[in-house]
Design a protein around this motif. Structure first.
Motif, PDB file in Angstrom:
ATOM      1  N   THR A 211      29.983  40.282  43.502  1.00 13.06           N
ATOM      2  CA  THR A 211      29.721  38.873  43.775  1.00 13.06           C
ATOM      3  C   THR A 211      30.972  38.039  43.573  1.00 13.06           C
ATOM      4  N   LYS A 212      31.286  37.193  44.557  1.00 15.66           N
ATOM      5  CA  LYS A 212      32.441  36.312  44.466  1.00 15.66           C
ATOM      6  C   LYS A 212      32.027  34.952  43.916  1.00 15.66           C
ATOM      7  N   VAL A 213      32.923  34.330  43.151  1.00 15.54           N
ATOM      8  CA  VAL A 213      32.624  33.057  42.501  1.00 15.54           C
ATOM      9  C   VAL A 213      33.547  31.963  43.016  1.00 15.54           C
ATOM     10  N   LEU A 214      32.931  30.890  43.537  1.00 14.76           N
ATOM     11  CA  LEU A 214      33.665  29.685  43.901  1.00 14.76           C
ATOM     12  C   LEU A 214      33.344  28.634  42.853  1.00 14.76           C
TER      13      LEU A 214
ATOM     14  N   GLY B  48      40.541  28.308  35.390  1.00 16.68           N
ATOM     15  CA  GLY B  48      39.316  28.737  36.047  1.00 16.68           C
ATOM     16  C   GLY B  48      39.476  30.078  36.727  1.00 16.68           C
ATOM     17  N   LEU B  49      40.590  30.263  37.415  1.00 13.94           N
ATOM     18  CA  LEU B  49      40.836  31.541  38.081  1.00 13.94           C
ATOM     19  C   LEU B  49      41.038  32.652  37.066  1.00 13.94           C
ATOM     20  N   GLY B  50      41.629  32.297  35.923  1.00 12.08           N
ATOM     21  CA  GLY B  50      41.841  33.288  34.876  1.00 12.08           C
ATOM     22  C   GLY B  50      40.551  33.773  34.255  1.00 12.08           C
ATOM     23  N   LEU B  51      39.490  32.985  34.368  1.00  9.11           N
ATOM     24  CA  LEU B  51      38.190  33.385  33.832  1.00  9.11           C
ATOM     25  C   LEU B  51      37.473  34.391  34.723  1.00  9.11           C
ATOM     26  N   GLY B  52      38.000  34.576  35.935  1.00 12.06           N
ATOM     27  CA  GLY B  52      37.383  35.525  36.851  1.00 12.06           C
ATOM     28  C   GLY B  52      36.886  34.908  38.141  1.00 12.06           C
ATOM     29  N   ALA B  53      37.058  33.585  38.306  1.00 12.13           N
ATOM     30  CA  ALA B  53      36.659  32.946  39.559  1.00 12.13           C
ATOM     31  C   ALA B  53      37.556  33.445  40.691  1.00 12.13           C
ATOM     32  N   ASP B  54      36.999  33.521  41.880  1.00 14.26           N
ATOM     33  CA  ASP B  54      37.750  33.994  43.045  1.00 14.26           C
ATOM     34  C   ASP B  54      38.363  32.851  43.828  1.00 14.26           C
ATOM     35  N   ASP B  55      37.818  31.653  43.664  1.00 13.18           N
ATOM     36  CA  ASP B  55      38.372  30.466  44.325  1.00 13.18           C
ATOM     37  C   ASP B  55      37.951  29.254  43.514  1.00 13.18           C
ATOM     38  N   TYR B  56      38.592  28.121  43.801  1.00 13.91           N
ATOM     39  CA  TYR B  56      38.430  26.942  42.974  1.00 13.91           C
ATOM     40  C   TYR B  56      38.480  25.722  43.886  1.00 13.91           C
ATOM     41  N   LEU B  57      37.518  24.818  43.762  1.00 15.17           N
ATOM     42  CA  LEU B  57      37.473  23.633  44.615  1.00 15.17           C
ATOM     43  C   LEU B  57      37.159  22.410  43.757  1.00 15.17           C
TER      44      LEU B  57
ATOM     45  N   GLY C 209      24.729  23.192  28.161  1.00 14.93           N
ATOM     46  CA  GLY C 209      24.090  24.413  27.651  1.00 14.93           C
ATOM     47  C   GLY C 209      25.005  25.596  27.839  1.00 14.93           C
ATOM     48  N   VAL C 210      24.611  26.544  28.671  1.00 14.25           N
ATOM     49  CA  VAL C 210      25.480  27.677  28.993  1.00 14.25           C
ATOM     50  C   VAL C 210      26.530  27.181  29.980  1.00 14.25           C
ATOM     51  N   HIS C 211      27.753  27.094  29.516  1.00 11.19           N
ATOM     52  CA  HIS C 211      28.853  26.527  30.310  1.00 11.19           C
ATOM     53  C   HIS C 211      29.167  27.411  31.516  1.00 11.19           C
ATOM     54  N   GLY C 212      29.704  26.782  32.564  1.00  9.78           N
ATOM     55  CA  GLY C 212      30.095  27.533  33.747  1.00  9.78           C
ATOM     56  C   GLY C 212      31.108  28.618  33.450  1.00  9.78           C
ATOM     57  N   ASP C 213      31.989  28.369  32.480  1.00 10.35           N
ATOM     58  CA  ASP C 213      32.963  29.396  32.081  1.00 10.35           C
ATOM     59  C   ASP C 213      32.264  30.657  31.591  1.00 10.35           C
ATOM     60  N   ASP C 214      31.175  30.463  30.830  1.00 12.41           N
ATOM     61  CA  ASP C 214      30.449  31.610  30.288  1.00 12.41           C
ATOM     62  C   ASP C 214      29.712  32.367  31.383  1.00 12.41           C
ATOM     63  N   VAL C 215      29.162  31.620  32.363  1.00 11.59           N
ATOM     64  CA  VAL C 215      28.499  32.273  33.495  1.00 11.59           C
ATOM     65  C   VAL C 215      29.508  33.117  34.268  1.00 11.59           C
ATOM     66  N   CYS C 216      30.671  32.528  34.522  1.00 14.22           N
ATOM     67  CA  CYS C 216      31.726  33.230  35.249  1.00 14.22           C
ATOM     68  C   CYS C 216      32.183  34.468  34.483  1.00 14.22           C
ATOM     69  N   GLY C 217      32.330  34.317  33.173  1.00 14.70           N
ATOM     70  CA  GLY C 217      32.752  35.440  32.347  1.00 14.70           C
ATOM     71  C   GLY C 217      31.749  36.576  32.354  1.00 14.70           C
ATOM     72  N   GLU C 218      30.449  36.229  32.339  1.00 16.77           N
ATOM     73  CA  GLU C 218      29.402  37.256  32.394  1.00 16.77           C
ATOM     74  C   GLU C 218      29.477  38.041  33.694  1.00 16.77           C
ATOM     75  N   LEU C 219      29.678  37.334  34.815  1.00 14.90           N
ATOM     76  CA  LEU C 219      29.777  38.010  36.108  1.00 14.90           C
ATOM     77  C   LEU C 219      30.986  38.930  36.149  1.00 14.90           C
ATOM     78  N   ALA C 220      32.110  38.444  35.624  1.00 19.70           N
ATOM     79  CA  ALA C 220      33.325  39.257  35.618  1.00 19.70           C
ATOM     80  C   ALA C 220      33.149  40.499  34.744  1.00 19.70           C
ATOM     81  N   ALA C 221      32.460  40.336  33.618  1.00 25.70           N
ATOM     82  CA  ALA C 221      32.257  41.457  32.694  1.00 25.70           C
ATOM     83  C   ALA C 221      31.361  42.531  33.298  1.00 25.70           C
ATOM     84  N   LYS C 222      30.426  42.120  34.156  1.00 25.09           N
ATOM     85  CA  LYS C 222      29.523  43.078  34.782  1.00 25.09           C
ATOM     86  C   LYS C 222      30.216  43.895  35.874  1.00 25.09           C
ATOM     87  N   GLY C 223      31.333  43.393  36.362  1.00 24.98           N
ATOM     88  CA  GLY C 223      32.067  44.109  37.402  1.00 24.98           C
ATOM     89  C   GLY C 223      31.361  44.099  38.748  1.00 24.98           C
ATOM     90  N   VAL C 224      30.512  43.088  38.994  1.00 27.31           N
ATOM     91  CA  VAL C 224      29.792  43.018  40.267  1.00 27.31           C
ATOM     92  C   VAL C 224      30.733  42.557  41.375  1.00 27.31           C
TER      93      VAL C 224
END
Length: 217
Positions: free
Chosen positions: A73-76, A90-99, A56-71
């Motif tokens: 909140t950190k994303v792993l 993944g980091l380029g999309l706005g994630a702060d860490d990747y596992l 459905g709504v891909h994780g990339d899109d969720v991450c992008g929405e958070l980055a666009a809001k400028g909050v």
């Protein structure tokens, strides 16, 4: 620290939630990207643990929405893909860490806590106010040199009040940050926890009640 776990594999999502709660984190769970986006509109999360490969709504899109809001909140981001190219993307999309999956539980917990600290860069590694000392990393607290035998929620309340640096913290803010979605906002949970915490301090007046406004150290 308030965390949102977003993972469509329900068994894994529930396992992460249980592990985090046992370690004293306040955790909400979403099994799809759409629900996750609704929750981040309502709650000021410190960290979002986000599965990248959501239907459905891909994780990339969720991450992008958070980055666009400028909050803040950190994303792993979690994913089964472990190549360097995937991590860079993944980091380029706005994630702060990747596992990468499968992961070790101690590493997931350590990375989540590290991101939580980065969400509050103004806070010192050790919280000190007068004779009170609290070490979030070691999860120890003392008053005038005496170690305090605190429960998970008592520790969380004390840590949040110390981190507020004298600011009066409303009860609903404590409920939102120290508890999670399973907490009933209509209960006296916060008041009862503060009272138990006061009973363990050498001087109960250290935690003050500001009538109609909340609590402060």
């Amino acid at each position: 620290m308030r965390v949102l776990v977003v993972e469509d594999h329900t068994e894994l999502a529930d396992s992460i939630t249980r592990v985090f709660r046992r370690q004293g984190l306040a955790v909400d769970t979403a099994y799809d990207g759409s629900t996750a986006l609704d929750l981040v509109e309502e709650v000021d999360y410190d960290v979002v643990v986000l599965d990248r490969d959501l239907p459905g709504v891909h994780g990339d899109d969720v991450c992008g929405e958070l980055a666009a809001k400028g909050v803040r909140t950190k994303v792993l981001m979690l994913t089964a893909a472990a190549s360097i190219a995937d991590r860079v993307e993944g980091l380029g999309l706005g994630a702060d860490d990747y596992l990468a999956k499968p992961f070790a539980w101690p590493e997931l917990l350590a990375r989540t806590r590290a991101l939580g600290r980065r969400a509050h860069p103004e806070r010192q590694p050790e919280l000190v106010r007068g004779a009170l000392r609290l070490d979030p990393a070691r999860r120890t607290a003392s008053h005038s040199g005496t170690q305090l035998p605190l429960t998970t929620k008592e520790f969380g309340v004390l840590a949040y009040l110390l981190g507020a640096e004298g600011r009066t913290v409303p009860a609903d803010e404590l409920l939102a940050k120290v508890w999670d979605e399973v907490a009933d906002p209509g209960t006296t949970t916060v008041k009862a926890t503060v009272n138990r915490l006061r009973a363990k301090l050498l001087d109960a007046s250290v935690i003050q009640t500001v009538p109609g406004r909340g609590y402060r150290v």
